[in-house]
Design a protein around this motif. Structure first.
Motif, PDB file in Angstrom:
ATOM      1  N   LYS A 325       0.845  -1.194   0.000  1.00  0.00           N
ATOM      2  CA  LYS A 325       0.000   0.000   0.000  1.00  0.00           C
ATOM      3  C   LYS A 325       0.878   1.242   0.000  1.00  0.00           C
ATOM      4  N   GLN A 326       0.370   2.310  -0.603  1.00  0.00           N
ATOM      5  CA  GLN A 326       1.117   3.561  -0.598  1.00  0.00           C
ATOM      6  C   GLN A 326       0.201   4.723  -0.263  1.00  0.00           C
ATOM      7  N   LEU A 327       0.792   5.815   0.143  1.00  0.00           N
ATOM      8  CA  LEU A 327       0.030   6.986   0.554  1.00  0.00           C
ATOM      9  C   LEU A 327       0.785   8.246   0.142  1.00  0.00           C
ATOM     10  N   THR A 328       0.086   9.176  -0.476  1.00  0.00           N
ATOM     11  CA  THR A 328       0.677  10.458  -0.859  1.00  0.00           C
ATOM     12  C   THR A 328       0.624  11.402   0.324  1.00  0.00           C
ATOM     13  N   ILE A 329       1.737  12.076   0.599  1.00  0.00           N
ATOM     14  CA  ILE A 329       1.824  12.984   1.740  1.00  0.00           C
ATOM     15  C   ILE A 329       2.491  14.285   1.307  1.00  0.00           C
ATOM     16  N   SER A 330       2.467  15.274   2.178  1.00  0.00           N
ATOM     17  CA  SER A 330       3.215  16.506   1.907  1.00  0.00           C
ATOM     18  C   SER A 330       4.703  16.183   1.993  1.00  0.00           C
ATOM     19  N   PRO A 331       5.526  16.766   1.129  1.00  0.00           N
ATOM     20  CA  PRO A 331       6.957  16.439   1.127  1.00  0.00           C
ATOM     21  C   PRO A 331       7.585  16.587   2.509  1.00  0.00           C
ATOM     22  N   THR A 332       8.309  15.578   2.937  1.00  0.00           N
ATOM     23  CA  THR A 332       8.963  15.616   4.246  1.00  0.00           C
ATOM     24  C   THR A 332      10.148  14.670   4.273  1.00  0.00           C
ATOM     25  N   ASP A 333      11.063  14.911   5.203  1.00  0.00           N
ATOM     26  CA  ASP A 333      12.161  13.992   5.461  1.00  0.00           C
ATOM     27  C   ASP A 333      12.235  13.667   6.951  1.00  0.00           C
ATOM     28  N   GLN A 334      11.195  14.030   7.693  1.00  0.00           N
ATOM     29  CA  GLN A 334      11.182  13.842   9.138  1.00  0.00           C
ATOM     30  C   GLN A 334      10.860  12.402   9.522  1.00  0.00           C
ATOM     31  N   THR A 335      11.707  11.825  10.333  1.00  0.00           N
ATOM     32  CA  THR A 335      11.529  10.437  10.760  1.00  0.00           C
ATOM     33  C   THR A 335      10.195  10.232  11.468  1.00  0.00           C
ATOM     34  N   ARG A 336       9.809  11.167  12.350  1.00  0.00           N
ATOM     35  CA  ARG A 336       8.580  11.003  13.115  1.00  0.00           C
ATOM     36  C   ARG A 336       7.362  10.929  12.213  1.00  0.00           C
ATOM     37  N   ILE A 337       7.267  11.835  11.246  1.00  0.00           N
ATOM     38  CA  ILE A 337       6.109  11.866  10.342  1.00  0.00           C
ATOM     39  C   ILE A 337       6.073  10.614   9.478  1.00  0.00           C
ATOM     40  N   LEU A 338       7.228  10.234   8.960  1.00  0.00           N
ATOM     41  CA  LEU A 338       7.290   9.055   8.091  1.00  0.00           C
ATOM     42  C   LEU A 338       6.943   7.782   8.861  1.00  0.00           C
ATOM     43  N   SER A 339       7.430   7.697  10.087  1.00  0.00           N
ATOM     44  CA  SER A 339       7.145   6.531  10.912  1.00  0.00           C
ATOM     45  C   SER A 339       5.657   6.430  11.227  1.00  0.00           C
ATOM     46  N   GLU A 340       5.062   7.555  11.608  1.00  0.00           N
ATOM     47  CA  GLU A 340       3.632   7.566  11.922  1.00  0.00           C
ATOM     48  C   GLU A 340       2.795   7.183  10.704  1.00  0.00           C
ATOM     49  N   THR A 341       3.205   7.653   9.535  1.00  0.00           N
ATOM     50  CA  THR A 341       2.461   7.361   8.315  1.00  0.00           C
ATOM     51  C   THR A 341       2.527   5.875   7.963  1.00  0.00           C
ATOM     52  N   LEU A 342       3.709   5.308   8.061  1.00  0.00           N
ATOM     53  CA  LEU A 342       3.875   3.888   7.735  1.00  0.00           C
ATOM     54  C   LEU A 342       3.162   2.991   8.745  1.00  0.00           C
ATOM     55  N   LEU A 343       3.178   3.385  10.001  1.00  0.00           N
ATOM     56  CA  LEU A 343       2.461   2.610  11.008  1.00  0.00           C
ATOM     57  C   LEU A 343       0.955   2.686  10.779  1.00  0.00           C
ATOM     58  N   HIS A 344       0.501   3.833  10.312  1.00  0.00           N
ATOM     59  CA  HIS A 344      -0.920   3.985   9.970  1.00  0.00           C
ATOM     60  C   HIS A 344      -1.299   3.020   8.839  1.00  0.00           C
ATOM     61  N   LEU A 345      -0.448   2.937   7.824  1.00  0.00           N
ATOM     62  CA  LEU A 345      -0.713   2.016   6.715  1.00  0.00           C
ATOM     63  C   LEU A 345      -0.765   0.573   7.207  1.00  0.00           C
ATOM     64  N   PHE A 346       0.165   0.230   8.096  1.00  0.00           N
ATOM     65  CA  PHE A 346       0.202  -1.140   8.602  1.00  0.00           C
ATOM     66  C   PHE A 346      -1.048  -1.466   9.420  1.00  0.00           C
ATOM     67  N   ARG A 347      -1.408  -0.566  10.319  1.00  0.00           N
ATOM     68  CA  ARG A 347      -2.555  -0.822  11.192  1.00  0.00           C
ATOM     69  C   ARG A 347      -3.863  -0.881  10.407  1.00  0.00           C
ATOM     70  N   GLU A 348      -3.927  -0.123   9.343  1.00  0.00           N
ATOM     71  CA  GLU A 348      -5.158  -0.082   8.559  1.00  0.00           C
ATOM     72  C   GLU A 348      -5.349  -1.330   7.716  1.00  0.00           C
ATOM     73  N   HIS A 349      -4.251  -1.951   7.296  1.00  0.00           N
ATOM     74  CA  HIS A 349      -4.363  -3.070   6.350  1.00  0.00           C
ATOM     75  C   HIS A 349      -3.859  -4.403   6.912  1.00  0.00           C
ATOM     76  N   ARG A 350      -3.387  -4.419   8.146  1.00  0.00           N
ATOM     77  CA  ARG A 350      -2.803  -5.643   8.701  1.00  0.00           C
ATOM     78  C   ARG A 350      -3.851  -6.742   8.865  1.00  0.00           C
ATOM     79  N   GLU A 351      -3.358  -7.957   8.760  1.00  0.00           N
ATOM     80  CA  GLU A 351      -4.159  -9.141   9.064  1.00  0.00           C
ATOM     81  C   GLU A 351      -3.481  -9.868  10.216  1.00  0.00           C
ATOM     82  N   ASN A 352      -4.229 -10.657  10.923  1.00  0.00           N
ATOM     83  CA  ASN A 352      -3.672 -11.392  12.052  1.00  0.00           C
ATOM     84  C   ASN A 352      -2.913 -12.615  11.536  1.00  0.00           C
TER      85      ASN A 352
END
Length: 432
Positions: A325-352
């Motif tokens: 899965k991918q997500l378009t975001i505002s341009p950034t290089d910040q670790t915190r923002i990127l980490s939060e975004t990727l974790l959001h993708l995982f939590r939204e689409h994860r299976e057990n």
């Protein structure tokens, strides 16, 4: 009527594209006193596990057992005589340096481009006459010298430009007895146009091939006869570039570092876990660790990403397929923002399910000379986060990758500390 190009005004250079056959496996064969083309050697990551991954296999192994890069240990026949060895990236880097020293005996440093650890371009236009009567003869000398000094077999593609040299290597030289092939402007109709599949053409992946298929283009020859205006309209600049490539036209000069394909518009990393991860928090820790590493790379290149991707592959014991899965975001290089975004993708689409492979990618990279603040976060917090990233980067640059890391990486499921000791994602060697 067949479309042909007029090459009268095209510059002709003497370019070699040189590839070491089964590089990792060949180096290991030589180190074990074996012939690289006759030995049965496999370089494997985690060779003590059933899911061990083949990183390289000697030509004999590929021929005899059908194994190749990406094969798993559980695919091995029960009875075999293969020598299975762990990767030694430090050794391979050193051998690559020795090969480049040989290249520098025939060309200036600026005329050498290391395409990958086992493949290089060498432009001998200005120097080949010092070593032989023809470019082919010089290619043979380089090939022979690498064998005599390092006992490594190389294939050489020769071309009037880097593109033709690369295509000659990939589509002919590797399969000939001499392991040398020359493709010229004049041979385009008998060489490039005869390439079997679109995806065998340099610069055409499966996605681009599918887009070309929608235009009624199914072969390299079809592409060479297509309407270049339509190609540019549908595919953009890459469309016209591919059209001219099918006619053997490439005006890049290695000394100017305009070698194709162009620099990547994305960066990524992936990790095959040593065991199945069944707990959500374990997977999330790995995602955080990988984001830290990839965002550091992003800042080192002076880029910011506006598209993040996450891919998850499950254990082979699971019935579920992998997903991305991918997500378009505002341009950034910040670790915190990127980490939060990727974790959001995982939590939204994860299976057990039990996870075995994780991949991250930052795409649509842009140059951002100033920090672009988000309207959805406090400006002061964003500035502090950016400054913190820079300080962390500086500390790691000076004191090493493990000078600072997540406390949670000390857990049994963490891999950051262990992977920080690796080179190119694999174990360094302590001996040569």
């Amino acid at each position: 009527m067949t479309i042909f190009m007029d090459y009268a005004n095209e510059t002709r250079r003497a370019v070699l594209c040189i590839d070491v056959k089964s590089f990792f496996a060949s180096v290991e064969s030589v180190k074990h006193g074996l012939h690289p083309l006759q030995s049965e050697v496999v370089v494997m990551s985690r060779g003590n596990q059933n899911g061990g991954l083949v990183l390289a296999a000697s030509p004999k192994v590929k021929e005899k057992y059908g194994l190749k890069t990406g094969s798993r240990k559980y695919e091995f026949p029960r009875k075999h005589q293969m020598l299975i060895v762990p990767p030694r990236m430090g050794l391979y880097v050193r051998v690559n340096g020795l090969i480049n020293q040989i290249f520098q005996q025939y060309a200036a440093k600026e005329d050498i481009h290391t395409y990958s650890i086992d493949e290089s371009f060498v432009d001998i236009t200005a120097s080949y006459h010092l070593f032989g009567t023809s470019v082919y003869e010089v290619a043979q000398k380089i090939q022979r010298q690498i064998w005599d000094e390092l006992r490594l077999a190389v294939a050489v593609g020769i071309g009037d430009n880097p593109l033709l040299a690369k295509l000659a290597l990939d589509n002919e030289a590797k399969d000939t007895v001499s392991h040398i092939a020359y493709w010229s402007y004049e041979s385009v109709s008998e060489t490039i146009w005869k390439i079997p599949k679109l995806t065998d053409m340099w610069g055409i992946g499966s996605r681009t091939a599918k887009r070309l298929n929608t235009l009624g283009i199914y072969s390299v020859y079809d592409l060479s006869q297509a309407d270049v205006t339509l190609l540019k309209k549908r595919l953009g600049v890459i469309g016209s570039q591919l059209y001219y490539h099918t006619h053997g036209i490439d005006r890049s000069v290695i000394a100017q570092k305009h070698i194709i394909p162009p620099s990547s518009k994305s960066i990524g990393t992936s990790q095959v876990l040593e065991r199945d991860y069944t707990k959500r928090e374990e997977v999330e820790l790995i995602i955080r660790e990988m984001t830290i590493v990839l965002s550091e790379r992003l800042r080192q290149t002076g880029k910011q990403t506006s598209c993040v991707s996450l891919s998850i592959s499950y254990s082979r014991t699971e019935q579920s397929k992998s997903w991305s899965k991918q997500l378009t975001i505002s341009p950034t290089d910040q670790t915190r923002i990127l980490s939060e975004t990727l974790l959001h993708l995982f939590r939204e689409h994860r299976e057990n399910r039990a996870v075995r492979t994780i991949g991250l990618s930052f795409g649509k990279l842009v140059n951002q000379p100033y920090q672009q603040l988000s309207l959805f976060d406090e400006p002061e917090r964003q500035v502090k986060a950016s400054q913190l990233d820079k300080v962390v980067d500086q500390v790691k640059s000076h004191y090493g990758k493990t000078a600072l890391f997540l406390a949670s990486s000390l857990q049994e499921s963490g891999t950051y500390i262990k992977r920080s000791q690796l080179l190119g994602g694999h174990q360094r060697d302590s001996t040569s």
